[in-house]
Design a protein around this motif. Structure first.
Motif, PDB file in Angstrom:
ATOM      1  N   GLY A 127      33.759 -45.077 -98.673  1.00 55.47           N
ATOM      2  CA  GLY A 127      32.546 -45.266 -97.887  1.00 55.47           C
ATOM      3  C   GLY A 127      31.306 -45.107 -98.737  1.00 55.47           C
ATOM      4  O   GLY A 127      31.338 -44.505 -99.817  1.00 55.47           O
ATOM      5  N   ARG A 128      30.235 -45.670 -98.244  1.00 50.87           N
ATOM      6  CA  ARG A 128      28.934 -45.564 -98.911  1.00 50.87           C
ATOM      7  C   ARG A 128      27.880 -45.241 -97.858  1.00 50.87           C
ATOM      8  O   ARG A 128      27.723 -45.970 -96.876  1.00 50.87           O
ATOM      9  N   ILE A 129      27.170 -44.144 -98.073  1.00 48.81           N
ATOM     10  CA  ILE A 129      26.059 -43.765 -97.199  1.00 48.81           C
ATOM     11  C   ILE A 129      24.800 -43.756 -98.049  1.00 48.81           C
ATOM     12  O   ILE A 129      24.710 -43.003 -99.027  1.00 48.81           O
ATOM     13  N   LEU A 130      23.864 -44.594 -97.685  1.00 48.93           N
ATOM     14  CA  LEU A 130      22.625 -44.725 -98.440  1.00 48.93           C
ATOM     15  C   LEU A 130      21.450 -44.510 -97.506  1.00 48.93           C
ATOM     16  O   LEU A 130      21.435 -45.025 -96.381  1.00 48.93           O
ATOM     17  N   THR A 131      20.496 -43.748 -97.949  1.00 45.09           N
ATOM     18  CA  THR A 131      19.318 -43.488 -97.143  1.00 45.09           C
ATOM     19  C   THR A 131      18.087 -43.915 -97.918  1.00 45.09           C
ATOM     20  O   THR A 131      17.897 -43.505 -99.067  1.00 45.09           O
ATOM     21  N   THR A 171      30.496 -41.930-101.274  1.00 44.65           N
ATOM     22  CA  THR A 171      29.298 -41.540-102.015  1.00 44.65           C
ATOM     23  C   THR A 171      28.111 -41.506-101.063  1.00 44.65           C
ATOM     24  O   THR A 171      28.040 -42.261-100.095  1.00 44.65           O
ATOM     25  N   VAL A 172      27.186 -40.610-101.361  1.00 42.87           N
ATOM     26  CA  VAL A 172      25.988 -40.433-100.540  1.00 42.87           C
ATOM     27  C   VAL A 172      24.785 -40.363-101.478  1.00 42.87           C
ATOM     28  O   VAL A 172      24.700 -39.466-102.318  1.00 42.87           O
ATOM     29  N   ASN A 173      23.891 -41.314-101.357  1.00 40.91           N
ATOM     30  CA  ASN A 173      22.738 -41.366-102.246  1.00 40.91           C
ATOM     31  C   ASN A 173      21.476 -41.723-101.471  1.00 40.91           C
ATOM     32  O   ASN A 173      21.536 -42.266-100.365  1.00 40.91           O
ATOM     33  N   MET A 174      20.344 -41.424-102.081  1.00 41.46           N
ATOM     34  CA  MET A 174      19.058 -41.857-101.554  1.00 41.46           C
ATOM     35  C   MET A 174      18.441 -42.839-102.535  1.00 41.46           C
ATOM     36  O   MET A 174      18.619 -42.724-103.746  1.00 41.46           O
ATOM     37  N   SER A 240      22.648 -38.480-105.646  1.00 40.07           N
ATOM     38  CA  SER A 240      21.498 -38.831-106.476  1.00 40.07           C
ATOM     39  C   SER A 240      20.339 -39.389-105.653  1.00 40.07           C
ATOM     40  O   SER A 240      20.524 -39.876-104.538  1.00 40.07           O
ATOM     41  N   ILE A 241      19.160 -39.309-106.234  1.00 43.04           N
ATOM     42  CA  ILE A 241      17.973 -39.967-105.711  1.00 43.04           C
ATOM     43  C   ILE A 241      17.553 -40.991-106.758  1.00 43.04           C
ATOM     44  O   ILE A 241      17.148 -40.639-107.862  1.00 43.04           O
ATOM     45  N   ILE A 242      17.704 -42.261-106.422  1.00 39.83           N
ATOM     46  CA  ILE A 242      17.432 -43.339-107.357  1.00 39.83           C
ATOM     47  C   ILE A 242      16.042 -43.894-107.080  1.00 39.83           C
ATOM     48  O   ILE A 242      15.716 -44.259-105.954  1.00 39.83           O
ATOM     49  N   ARG A 243      15.231 -43.986-108.109  1.00 41.89           N
ATOM     50  CA  ARG A 243      13.869 -44.488-107.966  1.00 41.89           C
ATOM     51  C   ARG A 243      13.810 -45.977-108.286  1.00 41.89           C
ATOM     52  O   ARG A 243      14.356 -46.424-109.283  1.00 41.89           O
ATOM     53  N   VAL A 244      13.109 -46.697-107.440  1.00 42.50           N
ATOM     54  CA  VAL A 244      12.845 -48.116-107.691  1.00 42.50           C
ATOM     55  C   VAL A 244      11.324 -48.251-107.581  1.00 42.50           C
ATOM     56  O   VAL A 244      10.781 -48.611-106.539  1.00 42.50           O
ATOM     57  N   ASP A 245      10.645 -47.899-108.667  1.00 36.95           N
ATOM     58  CA  ASP A 245       9.199 -47.637-108.568  1.00 36.95           C
ATOM     59  C   ASP A 245       8.344 -48.233-109.683  1.00 36.95           C
ATOM     60  O   ASP A 245       7.149 -47.967-109.736  1.00 36.95           O
ATOM     61  N   GLY A 246       8.946 -49.013-110.573  1.00 37.70           N
ATOM     62  CA  GLY A 246       8.148 -49.590-111.651  1.00 37.70           C
ATOM     63  C   GLY A 246       7.545 -48.554-112.577  1.00 37.70           C
ATOM     64  O   GLY A 246       6.587 -48.839-113.293  1.00 37.70           O
TER      65      GLY A 246
END
Length: 252
Positions: A127-131, A171-174, A240-246
């Protein structure tokens, strides 16, 4: 790269516009059947693999109906928690009702829906839980006191859950956006222009100047990252907290 998602099922909340819509489209492009949930399903982009489903995250009965519908479909392999933010304003001076109201709309629906659907993922062993969160989690955004506080609580929940379900192949990520060109960002820029007396164009130019890549992000760039985190290849990324922020966020 084949993300290994063809034939999977996903529920994406807040899928009618912005980051939620981009995420739903990215997953559908990988062969995922996407239940695209939103309050206004007429605004959903119609495309192959996307099944609109109505939900109001401020209504407990609507949330319960959504859960029943998804469970009747056999559950999902991927859950993307996403929702709108509260009104702008400082942390100081907010009445208690503003905090509890924001928590009930922003956080509790994610917790309830995840709890209801995670059992099926445990049974499958995958499973994949993404927030989808906000950069305010790691670098609080001025004048977004309620959002910074509530989303911070969601980040703590996400990390805790990741540790609990990792042995089950889940996996659980933001994923947190920087300044991505969505309706929400337009609203925030317009609000800043109104407060400061500057033109919207000047506000946006100053905002872009703070971003190392020199521009706002595109929603599809964000959606692509979420799709990868949902993939087979991302099986060793969790908590993890993954940044998509340039490069916008200055903290390490």
């Amino acid at each position: 790269m084949d993300l290994g998602l063809s034939g999977k099922k996903a529920l994406v909340l807040g899928a009618s516009r912005g980051l939620g819509a981009a995420t739903a489209q990215a997953l559908a492009a990988e062969g995922v059947t996407v239940f695209a949930a939103a309050r206004n399903i007429s605004a959903l982009t119609q495309s192959e693999g996307i099944k609109p489903i109505q939900v109001d995250l401020a209504d407990k009965q609507s949330i319960a109906a959504l859960i029943d519908t998804i469970q009747a479909e056999g559950g999902v392999d991927i859950l993307v928690n996403n929702g709108g933010g509260p009104k702008a304003g400082p942390a100081q001076g907010q009445p208690a009702g503003a905090w509890t109201g924001a928590f009930e709309v922003m956080a509790l629906p994610f917790f309830a829906i995840t709890d209801a659907l995670i059992g099926g993922m445990i049974e499958k062993g995958w499973g994949r839980i993404l927030t989808i969160g906000s950069s305010g989690i790691v670098q609080p955004i001025p004048n977004l006191g309620l959002s910074n506080g509530i989303r911070g609580a969601i980040a703590g929940w996400s990390k805790t859950l990741a540790n609990e379900v990792a042995p089950h192949g889940i996996t659980v990520n933001m994923v947190i956006p920087g300044r991505v060109a969505t309706d929400r960002l337009q609203e925030l820029d317009s609000g800043r222009a109104e407060r400061t007396g500057a033109s919207l164009e000047d506000v946006q130019a100053a905002s872009r100047a703070e971003i190392p890549v020199g521009r706002y992000g595109r929603p599809d760039e964000f959606g692509a990252v979420v799709a990868f985190l949902a993939s087979q290849q991302a099986s060793y990324i969790t908590g993890s907290i993954i940044r998509v922020d340039g490069g916008l966020i200055k903290g390490l």
